[in-house]
Design a protein around this motif. Structure first.
Motif, PDB file in Angstrom:
ATOM      1  N   GLN A  33       0.838  -1.201   0.000  1.00 13.44           N
ATOM      2  CA  GLN A  33       0.000   0.000   0.000  1.00 13.44           C
ATOM      3  C   GLN A  33       0.870   1.248   0.000  1.00 13.44           C
ATOM      4  O   GLN A  33       1.997   1.234   0.496  1.00 13.44           O
ATOM      5  N   TYR A  35       0.634   5.420   1.093  1.00 12.35           N
ATOM      6  CA  TYR A  35      -0.101   6.407   1.873  1.00 12.35           C
ATOM      7  C   TYR A  35       0.524   7.783   1.661  1.00 12.35           C
ATOM      8  O   TYR A  35       1.707   7.902   1.361  1.00 12.35           O
TER       9      TYR A  35
ATOM     10  N   TYR B  50      -6.264  -6.573  18.017  1.00 12.53           N
ATOM     11  CA  TYR B  50      -7.030  -7.283  17.004  1.00 12.53           C
ATOM     12  C   TYR B  50      -8.517  -7.336  17.331  1.00 12.53           C
ATOM     13  O   TYR B  50      -9.343  -7.614  16.466  1.00 12.53           O
ATOM     14  N   ARG B  94      -8.493  -0.491  11.163  1.00 10.19           N
ATOM     15  CA  ARG B  94      -8.514  -1.264   9.930  1.00 10.19           C
ATOM     16  C   ARG B  94      -9.460  -2.434  10.105  1.00 10.19           C
ATOM     17  O   ARG B  94      -9.509  -3.060  11.158  1.00 10.19           O
ATOM     18  N   GLY B  97      -9.410  -8.559   6.883  1.00 14.71           N
ATOM     19  CA  GLY B  97      -9.883  -8.998   5.578  1.00 14.71           C
ATOM     20  C   GLY B  97      -8.892  -9.923   4.935  1.00 14.71           C
ATOM     21  O   GLY B  97      -7.781 -10.114   5.395  1.00 14.71           O
ATOM     22  N   THR B  98      -9.285 -10.494   3.835  1.00 15.70           N
ATOM     23  CA  THR B  98      -8.464 -11.523   3.195  1.00 15.70           C
ATOM     24  C   THR B  98      -7.242 -10.951   2.502  1.00 15.70           C
ATOM     25  O   THR B  98      -6.158 -11.485   2.593  1.00 15.70           O
ATOM     26  N   TRP B  99      -7.414  -9.836   1.828  1.00 14.27           N
ATOM     27  CA  TRP B  99      -6.348  -9.333   0.974  1.00 14.27           C
ATOM     28  C   TRP B  99      -5.710  -8.064   1.478  1.00 14.27           C
ATOM     29  O   TRP B  99      -5.211  -7.286   0.713  1.00 14.27           O
ATOM     30  N   GLY B 100      -5.694  -7.845   2.735  1.00 11.83           N
ATOM     31  CA  GLY B 100      -5.069  -6.637   3.260  1.00 11.83           C
ATOM     32  C   GLY B 100      -6.025  -5.476   3.148  1.00 11.83           C
ATOM     33  O   GLY B 100      -6.606  -5.247   2.099  1.00 11.83           O
ATOM     34  N   GLN B 101      -6.205  -4.776   4.185  1.00 13.50           N
ATOM     35  CA  GLN B 101      -7.144  -3.663   4.218  1.00 13.50           C
ATOM     36  C   GLN B 101      -6.400  -2.372   4.534  1.00 13.50           C
ATOM     37  O   GLN B 101      -5.427  -2.394   5.279  1.00 13.50           O
ATOM     38  N   PRO B 102      -6.824  -1.250   3.990  1.00 16.48           N
ATOM     39  CA  PRO B 102      -6.140   0.010   4.293  1.00 16.48           C
ATOM     40  C   PRO B 102      -6.358   0.413   5.745  1.00 16.48           C
ATOM     41  O   PRO B 102      -7.393   0.122   6.337  1.00 16.48           O
ATOM     42  N   GLN B 103      -5.366   1.094   6.270  1.00 15.23           N
ATOM     43  CA  GLN B 103      -5.511   1.677   7.598  1.00 15.23           C
ATOM     44  C   GLN B 103      -6.089   3.077   7.449  1.00 15.23           C
ATOM     45  O   GLN B 103      -5.749   3.824   6.544  1.00 15.23           O
TER      46      GLN B 103
END
Lengths: 110, 114
Positions: A33, A35, B50, B94, B97-103
């Motif tokens: 990602q 930012y 978490y 955040r 999720g399966t494919w990485g999630q944005p913070q």
């Protein structure tokens, strides 16, 4: 966890020019990602690229990912003064905590 | 849009005080994070969570503790503030999720310890 290392540390360009920043990382990832952080503010998510993707576009942003070289690049085309900010890459896996690198400080001069 | 709200933009405290930094998110995110940001050092992870009542140490947990009694709120506690804890503190949330999630980040709290 992963840490990306952005390069260059600082970049100064004229408005209208393109800005390219690079990110290198050390081990395997399944996504990366980018930012942006404006001065004195929190980070804002720009774009996510998955390990099975090589290139992704979002508006004036173009991100590439080369997993064989463990590197990514962020290209901002036709830069504007409002693009002045710090940019961070964040390589990672789905459930991993994200470790941010030191960032690239971009100055766009009007 | 996800909103992450940090209770104060600027805070001044004295050495030895117990300091609470609060963070609230409105998107039912499972994961929450506390970072500090210092010039030349980038963002460093202090603690993350978490889920409710779950916490894990990040890279620099010494001198800090956290509390997550409700899903939307993640508090950072400086047990006995010291001048070397003067910094910008950033909270993020955040979704898992399966494919990485944005913070998603708050605007930060600039903390000065005198």
């Amino acid at each position: 966890s992963q840490q990306g290392e952005e390069d260059p540390q600082a970049l100064s360009i004229q408005e209208g020019e393109n800005a390219t920043m690079n990110c290198s990382y050390k081990t395997s990832i399944n996504n990366l990602q980018w930012y942006r952080q404006n001065s004195g503010r929190g980070l804002v998510h720009l774009i996510l690229i998955r390990s099975n993707e090589r290139e992704k576009h979002s508006g004036r942003l173009r991100v590439t990912l080369d997993t064989s070289k463990k590197s990514s690049s962020l290209l901002i085309t036709a830069s504007r003064a409002a693009d002045t900010a710090s940019y961070f890459c964040a390589p990672g896996t789905s459930y991993d905590k994200v470790i941010f690198g030191p960032g690239t400080s971009l100055s766009v001069i009007p | 849009d996800v909103k992450v709200t940090q209770s104060s933009r600027y805070l001044v405290k004295r050495t030895g005080e117990k300091v609470f930094l609060e963070c609230v998110q409105d998107m039912d995110h499972e994961n929450m994070f506390w970072y500090r940001q210092d010039p030349g050092l980038g963002l460093r992870l202090i603690y993350f969570s978490y889920d409710v009542k779950m916490k894990e140490k990040g890279d620099i947990p010494e001198g800090y503790s956290v509390s997550r009694e409700k899903k939307e709120r993640f508090s950072l506690i400086l047990e006995s503030a010291s001048t070397n804890q003067t910094s910008m503190y950033l909270c993020a949330s955040r979704s898992s999720g399966t494919w990485g999630q944005p913070q998603h980040f708050g605007d930060g709290t600039r903390l000065s310890i005198l």
